[in-house]
Design a protein around this motif. Structure first.
Motif, short mmCIF file in Angstrom:
data_model
loop_
_atom_site.label_atom_id
_atom_site.label_comp_id
_atom_site.label_asym_id
_atom_site.label_seq_id
_atom_site.Cartn_x
_atom_site.Cartn_y
_atom_site.Cartn_z
N LEU A 200 84.64 -20.73 -44.77
CA LEU A 200 85.75 -20.43 -45.67
C LEU A 200 86.79 -21.56 -45.79
O LEU A 200 87.37 -21.77 -46.86
CB LEU A 200 86.44 -19.17 -45.16
CG LEU A 200 87.74 -18.79 -45.79
CD1 LEU A 200 87.49 -18.24 -47.17
CD2 LEU A 200 88.45 -17.76 -44.95
N LEU A 201 87.03 -22.28 -44.70
CA LEU A 201 88.09 -23.29 -44.72
C LEU A 201 87.57 -24.69 -45.08
O LEU A 201 88.21 -25.70 -44.84
CB LEU A 201 88.83 -23.30 -43.37
CG LEU A 201 89.50 -21.95 -43.04
CD1 LEU A 201 89.98 -21.91 -41.60
CD2 LEU A 201 90.64 -21.63 -43.99
N THR A 202 86.39 -24.71 -45.70
CA THR A 202 85.83 -25.93 -46.28
C THR A 202 85.97 -25.79 -47.80
O THR A 202 86.47 -24.76 -48.28
CB THR A 202 84.34 -26.08 -45.92
OG1 THR A 202 83.60 -25.12 -46.69
CG2 THR A 202 84.08 -25.83 -44.44
N PRO A 203 85.47 -26.76 -48.58
CA PRO A 203 85.55 -26.61 -50.04
C PRO A 203 84.90 -25.32 -50.57
O PRO A 203 85.24 -24.86 -51.65
CB PRO A 203 84.79 -27.85 -50.55
CG PRO A 203 85.00 -28.87 -49.47
CD PRO A 203 84.98 -28.10 -48.18
N VAL A 204 83.99 -24.74 -49.79
CA VAL A 204 83.37 -23.46 -50.18
C VAL A 204 84.42 -22.45 -50.59
O VAL A 204 84.34 -21.83 -51.65
CB VAL A 204 82.53 -22.88 -49.00
CG1 VAL A 204 82.12 -21.44 -49.28
CG2 VAL A 204 81.31 -23.75 -48.73
N GLY A 205 85.43 -22.27 -49.72
CA GLY A 205 86.48 -21.32 -50.03
C GLY A 205 87.66 -21.96 -50.73
O GLY A 205 88.29 -21.36 -51.60
N LEU A 206 87.96 -23.20 -50.35
CA LEU A 206 89.24 -23.78 -50.77
C LEU A 206 89.35 -24.02 -52.28
O LEU A 206 90.41 -23.79 -52.87
CB LEU A 206 89.53 -25.06 -49.98
CG LEU A 206 89.73 -24.85 -48.46
CD1 LEU A 206 89.88 -26.20 -47.76
CD2 LEU A 206 90.93 -23.97 -48.17
N LEU A 207 88.27 -24.48 -52.93
CA LEU A 207 88.38 -24.73 -54.36
C LEU A 207 88.62 -23.43 -55.15
O LEU A 207 89.60 -23.34 -55.90
CB LEU A 207 87.16 -25.50 -54.90
CG LEU A 207 87.22 -25.79 -56.41
CD1 LEU A 207 88.42 -26.65 -56.78
CD2 LEU A 207 85.93 -26.42 -56.92
N PRO A 208 87.77 -22.41 -54.99
CA PRO A 208 88.03 -21.16 -55.74
C PRO A 208 89.41 -20.56 -55.43
O PRO A 208 90.09 -20.05 -56.32
CB PRO A 208 86.92 -20.22 -55.27
CG PRO A 208 85.84 -21.10 -54.74
CD PRO A 208 86.51 -22.32 -54.22
N ILE A 209 89.82 -20.63 -54.16
CA ILE A 209 91.12 -20.06 -53.77
C ILE A 209 92.25 -20.81 -54.47
O ILE A 209 93.20 -20.21 -54.98
CB ILE A 209 91.29 -20.12 -52.23
CG1 ILE A 209 90.33 -19.15 -51.55
CG2 ILE A 209 92.72 -19.82 -51.83
CD1 ILE A 209 90.25 -19.32 -50.03
#
Lengths: 429, 429
Positions: A200-209
């Motif tokens: 979650l705290l990689t671009p996986v989560g960070l861009l959509p968030i």
């Protein structure tokens, strides 16, 4: 200052529990986690390790998307879906226009023809970007949805389609990486040593968030604080370790279901994310607490009866935030025909909080062991803190059960079956 | 013609199960249900008993609401919420404009100040009607939300507000009935002998469902067919009785969790409704299967690992529909860089169906007992049939466990606590 407070309400059977019995095991696990590097433990220091350049890159992309699109389509499933969805629901929920973000829609997390058809129809009058996310690059649901949406992107944007597609995948390998390189899609890296449900705290989560209008710097700041606070070796001073030990102890005493409960509906996808995290990390070798969740007070009128008086196989973990930014007051009514004037100086959140206290008391008296996790404020900082708290606690908890927190061998079983069936039917037809 | 098909995949431990061992008990329960009239069994014949006049009244109200409002606010919780929500999600899901209906929003099913505030803000530019639903007329969540929305209705519509409020409550008594009579709100009756979680096929469910654009005549026609089919005394010919016996047998053999699984995301609130129905009917006297649910394939990437290899305390019930009205095809891609061309003549629903078959096989081989419930088509008729099927099966199942399917004594515990806390704090402050 404490950012997260853990407390319990247990009946006499558990009063004699001595945390210090676990001191040695916890210390071993603590050092094991610090030292292993061959395992998927990159998430442990990820909030500290992510660079300003990486965060800037996400911010720039996010600004570009918000400027040029009405909606971001995030294609992903499991760990490539639940984290971003959870944070978005918690911090930028329904009904009102997002102030600093645009709509983020998730797709590729199911195989429903109807869902995909309606999604594409809803795009006809709106501009969109696509962010496809897959660690392995070969997840069936993700690949299929990506094929449909690439096709549609080209229909809509022709040559420019490739500028509207962002690929988030393993930094080192995989089919999706090859496609991105060949097509010239922009890429964001998932560190090789971070698995899906810890990503979650990689671009996986960070861009959509970020595209949803949420401050990812604050999310990361909260997570960094948690990295520091929850690296304390002393069990009694480490809330993540205490949570892990408590749930392990309850499991050892025969409780089989952990029910995560909140009174704020916007937390329901935090529950779903938590279910994947713990279920996939611990549910192996015929072991593991079954992770389930309830949204109160909705579910007090549904599963409440079962919790209070049914089969005593569960304990409850309440998740709550002391301060919420929005509220609504009950108006005074001269007539008082609904007999609620005794509450008319109170707010919803106030009544909701009392409702939680009453529920904890009632379930405790009904014999249900209770764990309470409370954070100061429902904001980006504390959500970042909480998510890291759960990840750290989960790894410890799985090791206490003597299973590997970072693999998911059972997921292969159905994938193989589906692949066989698809190939077989394709050859026959 | 069969409208619903029940099948199983069990491992050897269950092969020797003899349905006929239950023939006598089932026969006793069958006759008991036919004969008792003092219990809350009005739902048993409700689909046959509802009159053409009652249905007309609902249709007329629904037409009036659709003509004069952009949104219907349904205030209710538990049985006054889940049924309508479940049918609406299943048959008139997201993304596209409803063709024959308007938006139906649910409120009063939680105590979140933020939810209420944002809901009211979202109404500022839209016309609305209110349908407040409570059997008892004193449910805390419902009463509080109704006070806020009555107040707002008067702000918006002045004297005319009362024409935009419809009250659905017990036909004979209660505070809400008194308010409606005094204020001149129009009323719809909930028969006194039908309890909350069995009330979907009364005005409780039918008005909101109709306003959402769903054909309630077809829902009732499906339910009537189920009343007839599922009144067969012979266990082997009655799918509802077979389902009840199967789950009871699994429970007796030590399975503690029933996991309801679907591959169509629009069924997720059918799961929630089912959880209330079974959890509240059976979860008493320290007994009962814990009802949980998963939405596949989403949750194959979440709880799938646990189901396949975790603590073997659960069995799975798959719910599926053979024919779905909408679908999406996978386009052909000359490049085939994603290696999916072997699937490019297939549709999503087709792949999804194969995915279900593969999952059933994998979980079965992993040792999970499987029950499969399949209906012909996802439409109003079959949803009506299914909901009645579950209600009938639930009553039988609870009686097999020797608990009363129609009460919920445990729900009082937390209500009392909350009332005490609210009074106490009010006096102090």
């Amino acid at each position: 200052m404490t950012h997260l407070n853990l407390s319990t309400k247990f009946n006499e059977r558990l009063f004699d529990m001595d945390f210090m019995n676990f001191g040695h095991s916890i210390s071993l696990i603590h050092h094991h986690l610090e030292e292993v590097e061959d395992e998927l433990t990159g998430w442990l220091k990820q909030p500290l390790n992510i660079t300003a350049e990486e965060v800037d890159e996400i911010h720039n992309l996010s600004d570009e998307i918000k400027e040029n699109a009405d909606v971001l389509l995030v294609i992903g499933i499991g760990g490539s879906y639940l984290g971003a969805k959870a944070v978005q629901e918690a911090l930028a929920p329904n009904f009102t226009k997002k102030e600093n973000g645009i709509e983020v829609l998730f797709v590729g997390h199911n195989l429903s023809g109807s869902y995909m058809k309606r999604l594409v129809e809803s795009l006809h009058n709106r501009d969109f970007y696509v962010n496809v996310i897959s660690k392995s690059g070969t997840t069936l649901e993700t690949s299929i949805a990506f094929r449909v949406l690439r096709h549609y992107s080209i229909e809509r944007y022709g040559q420019n389609a490739k500028n509207r597609i962002i690929v988030t995948t393993d930094s080192e390998k995989g089919l999706l990486k090859e496609i991105a390189l060949a097509q010239g899609y922009r890429m964001l890296d998932i560190p090789s040593n971070i698995g899906g449900r810890y990503s979650l705290l990689t671009p996986v989560g960070l861009l959509p968030i970020s595209v949803a209008g949420i401050n990812i710097t604050e999310i990361l700041r909260g997570a960094c604080q948690a990295v520091i606070d929850l690296n304390e070796e002393d069990l009694e001073k480490n809330e993540a370790y205490r949570y892990a030990v408590l749930r392990y102890e309850l499991y050892s005493r025969g409780y089989q279901v952990e029910l995560l409960a909140s009174f704020e509906p916007c937390l329901s996808y935090i529950h779903e994310w938590w279910k994947q995290l713990f279920g996939e990390s611990e549910g192996k070798e015929k072991k593991g607490l079954f992770p389930a969740s309830v949204n109160y007070s909705t579910d007090l009128h549904s599963l409440g009866q079962y919790v209070q008086e049914g089969n005593p196989l569960l304990f409850e973990t309440f998740l709550s935030f002391k301060h919420l930014s929005e509220d609504c007051h009950l108006p005074f009514n001269e007539l008082d025909d609904d007999q609620l004037n005794y509450l008319s100086h109170r707010s919803f959140n106030d009544i909701n909080h009392i409702s939680e206290q009453g529920t904890v008391l009632a379930h405790f008296e009904g014999g249900v062991p209770i764990i309470q996790i409370e954070l100061e404020r429902l904001d980006a900082f504390h959500i970042g803190y909480l998510l890291y708290f759960f990840m750290k606690a989960c790894a410890i908890s799985a090791y206490l059960q003597d299973v590997n927190p970072f693999d998911q061998p059972g997921v292969e079983a159905y994938k193989t079956k589906i692949r066989d069936l698809l190939n077989e039917k394709t050859i026959v037809s």
